[in-house]
Write a protein that holds these residues in place. Structure first.
Motif, mmCIF file in Angstrom:
data_model
loop_
_atom_site.group_PDB
_atom_site.id
_atom_site.type_symbol
_atom_site.label_atom_id
_atom_site.label_comp_id
_atom_site.label_asym_id
_atom_site.label_seq_id
_atom_site.Cartn_x
_atom_site.Cartn_y
_atom_site.Cartn_z
ATOM 1 N N VAL A 86 0.841 -1.446 0.048
ATOM 2 C CA VAL A 86 -0.027 0.129 -0.038
ATOM 3 C C VAL A 86 0.767 1.327 0.040
ATOM 4 O O VAL A 86 0.571 2.087 -0.718
ATOM 5 C CB VAL A 86 -1.145 -0.074 1.120
ATOM 6 N N THR A 94 2.918 1.638 -3.468
ATOM 7 C CA THR A 94 2.081 1.853 -4.350
ATOM 8 C C THR A 94 1.601 3.434 -4.179
ATOM 9 O O THR A 94 1.536 4.300 -5.413
ATOM 10 C CB THR A 94 0.446 1.255 -4.492
ATOM 11 N N THR A 95 1.216 3.739 -3.017
ATOM 12 C CA THR A 95 1.071 5.381 -2.857
ATOM 13 C C THR A 95 2.218 6.224 -3.339
ATOM 14 O O THR A 95 2.045 7.426 -3.799
ATOM 15 C CB THR A 95 0.790 5.481 -1.459
ATOM 16 N N ALA A 134 2.408 6.757 -6.652
ATOM 17 C CA ALA A 134 1.427 7.999 -7.350
ATOM 18 C C ALA A 134 1.661 9.252 -7.052
ATOM 19 O O ALA A 134 1.607 10.208 -7.880
ATOM 20 C CB ALA A 134 -0.029 7.339 -6.482
ATOM 21 N N ILE A 149 6.848 8.914 1.198
ATOM 22 C CA ILE A 149 5.684 9.452 0.965
ATOM 23 C C ILE A 149 5.771 10.876 1.276
ATOM 24 O O ILE A 149 5.232 11.940 0.596
ATOM 25 C CB ILE A 149 4.509 8.697 1.336
ATOM 26 N N LEU A 173 -4.139 9.720 -2.126
ATOM 27 C CA LEU A 173 -4.181 8.537 -1.117
ATOM 28 C C LEU A 173 -5.004 7.504 -1.596
ATOM 29 O O LEU A 173 -4.898 6.256 -1.421
ATOM 30 C CB LEU A 173 -4.187 9.044 0.462
ATOM 31 N N GLN A 174 -6.364 7.938 -1.975
ATOM 32 C CA GLN A 174 -7.525 6.931 -2.292
ATOM 33 C C GLN A 174 -6.819 6.178 -3.453
ATOM 34 O O GLN A 174 -6.884 4.971 -3.720
ATOM 35 C CB GLN A 174 -8.606 7.720 -2.563
ATOM 36 N N ASP A 175 -6.410 6.873 -4.556
ATOM 37 C CA ASP A 175 -5.746 6.257 -5.689
ATOM 38 C C ASP A 175 -4.777 5.102 -5.270
ATOM 39 O O ASP A 175 -4.538 4.065 -5.780
ATOM 40 C CB ASP A 175 -5.431 7.161 -6.716
ATOM 41 N N GLY A 176 -3.782 5.562 -4.538
ATOM 42 C CA GLY A 176 -2.733 4.581 -3.952
ATOM 43 C C GLY A 176 -3.442 3.234 -3.281
ATOM 44 O O GLY A 176 -3.158 2.246 -3.729
ATOM 45 N N ALA A 177 -4.282 3.521 -2.423
ATOM 46 C CA ALA A 177 -4.778 2.209 -1.722
ATOM 47 C C ALA A 177 -5.831 1.463 -2.668
ATOM 48 O O ALA A 177 -5.616 0.383 -2.438
ATOM 49 C CB ALA A 177 -5.772 3.005 -0.430
#
Length: 442
Positions: free
Chosen positions: A72, A75-76, A79, A274, A293-297
């Motif tokens: 998680v 990935t964040t 992004a 991050i 943050l939403q896109d990464g999650a």
């Protein structure tokens, strides 16, 4: 449960065949393919339904427990780096040092560095605009530039955490992430160079053909300084590497050193990355931060369910006692590192995804570590790297990354197969040769 080796192997091949068929031909999400493979193998060898489900749940939960935060956060981080333009800044900084005459080398190095925290397909999309611009200004064939960038990104994607395949294999088999990053980088650099040299040699034979391409994302109006752009990548890697150094050398740290080394935990190091990546941006709005943050999650969620299903598949295989059967029937000790490399290579070539290939292979190799002669900390490390090398080859028309490169660079199928696909074969063989060489040194 006393089951013959022949029955276990038939069920195993049926499970792997199902994974390949569903993911490659019918484009079924890998999570469902892996879960169905668990049922095929478990029920096929005669395990009770409740025992199969228990193994699936335990395997799924155990790997996510050790890997969830890393995926998680990694990935964040990718992004945020894309959103802030850090990737473009890093690419331009490297280009200034290398020079436009060697723009293809600059893109290879950019791929290697940018690809550390960013998945290869995302990295290629973000940098494709700059890559095409450099191809026009330098006069270097697009096939050369595209393959140089693609192989630079690919070299780290298959070998180094926080990329999902390497991370999952490390969690399944039990490998320190810091050691894997350090050693994986030593393997990835020669692989990147081989991709670069092959691109320069073969790519110039294919003239540019104007085809319809996808549009690359637009860059933000504000771009950070080179220092701010590189720090979110450099600091986490440095922290993880420092911690791994002290673990490797078994130095007894004092209280303050212990506190500092805690920053080298991959989850903490990535969280620091991050924060540094957000610092590289400007004029942040609450809605922009929330969306990133939403896109990464959300992106991590899709990866995590595949990894969890891979862990479940491994748990079911372990319950079949396949390791004991194969060690008694085959001369596995003589195969050593070649076995995990070969298994991953076959699965990757058949179904296309490096991540699925290495996770599936790790599940197969886990109960065979002792008979393969890899049941040591160093053996585990080299086994994961051998699987990473196998997951490089062969990238062709069933690989999503293959089509990302083709669409965003405007290359024809013949060019992609002749330049890029061949480069992945050479990279995989080079990586395995490096792993084999390291087996005599470590």
């Amino acid at each position: 449960m006393d089951v013959s080796l022949a029955r276990i192997l038939v069920c195993l091949f049926a499970g792997i065949g199902l994974i390949v068929l569903l993911t490659a031909k019918y484009r079924v999400h890998a999570f469902f393919a892996l879960i169905l493979a668990c049922l095929i193998v478990g029920l096929g060898v005669g395990m009770p339904v409740d025992a199969v489900l228990t193994s699936v749940k335990d395997g799924f939960g155990n790997i996510l427990k050790s890997l969830g935060l890393i995926i998680v956060l990694g990935t964040t981080l990718g992004a945020v780096l894309e959103h802030t333009g850090c990737t473009s800044v890093m690419a331009n900084s490297i280009l200034k040092q290398i020079g436009s005459k060697r723009a293809n080398l600059a893109m290879s190095l950019t791929g290697l560095i940018v690809g550390l925290p960013i998945f290869c397909d995302s990295g290629y999309i973000v940098l494709s605009g700059l890559n095409k611009s450099l191809a026009r200004s330098s006069g270097i064939a697009m096939a050369v530039m595209a393959t140089s960038l693609a192989t630079g990104l690919y070299s780290v994607h298959c070998l180094i955490p926080p990329h999902p395949g390497a991370s999952a294999a490390a969690a399944l088999i039990g490998v320190d992430y810091g050691r894997l990053i350090i050693t994986g980088t030593l393997v990835a650099i020669p692989a990147m160079l081989v991709g670069y040299f092959w691109a320069g040699y073969s790519g110039k034979k294919y003239p540019d053909v104007v085809t319809e391409t996808e549009e690359a994302p637009t860059e933000p109006a504000y771009l950070p300084s080179a220092l701010k752009a590189f720090l979110p990548v450099a600091i986490p890697i440095l922290l993880i590497a420092v911690k791994a150094f002290f673990v490797i050398d078994t130095v007894a740290p004092n209280k303050w050193l212990t506190m500092f080394l805690s920053l080298g935990d991959p989850a903490i190091a990535l969280a620091i990355g991050i924060l540094l990546a957000f610092n590289a941006g400007s004029n942040w709005r609450k809605d922009a931060v929330a969306k990133l943050l939403q896109d990464g999650a959300e992106k991590a969620g899709g990866i995590l369910v595949i990894i969890g299903a891979g862990g479940a598949f491994g748990a079911v295989l372990a319950a079949t006692k396949i390791g004991g059967h194969l060690s008694a029937a085959l001369p596995l000790a003589s195969m050593g590192l070649f076995f995990p490399f070969l298994i991953t290579f076959i699965i990757k070539t058949a179904q296309g995804s490096s991540t699925v290939a290495i996770i599936t292979a790790a599940s197969i190799v886990l109960p065979l570590l002792k008979p393969l002669g890899l049941d040591t900390a160093t053996g585990h490390l080299l086994g994961v790297l051998a699987m990473g090398a196998g997951s490089m080859m062969i990238s062709h028309a069933n690989d999503a990354y293959f089509w990302v490169i083709a669409k965003f660079s405007g290359l024809e199928m013949k060019t992609m197969l002749g330049v890029y696909s061949v480069s992945t074969v050479l990279m995989g063989l080079t990586s395995f040769a490096m792993v084999y060489l390291l087996s005599f040194i470590l």
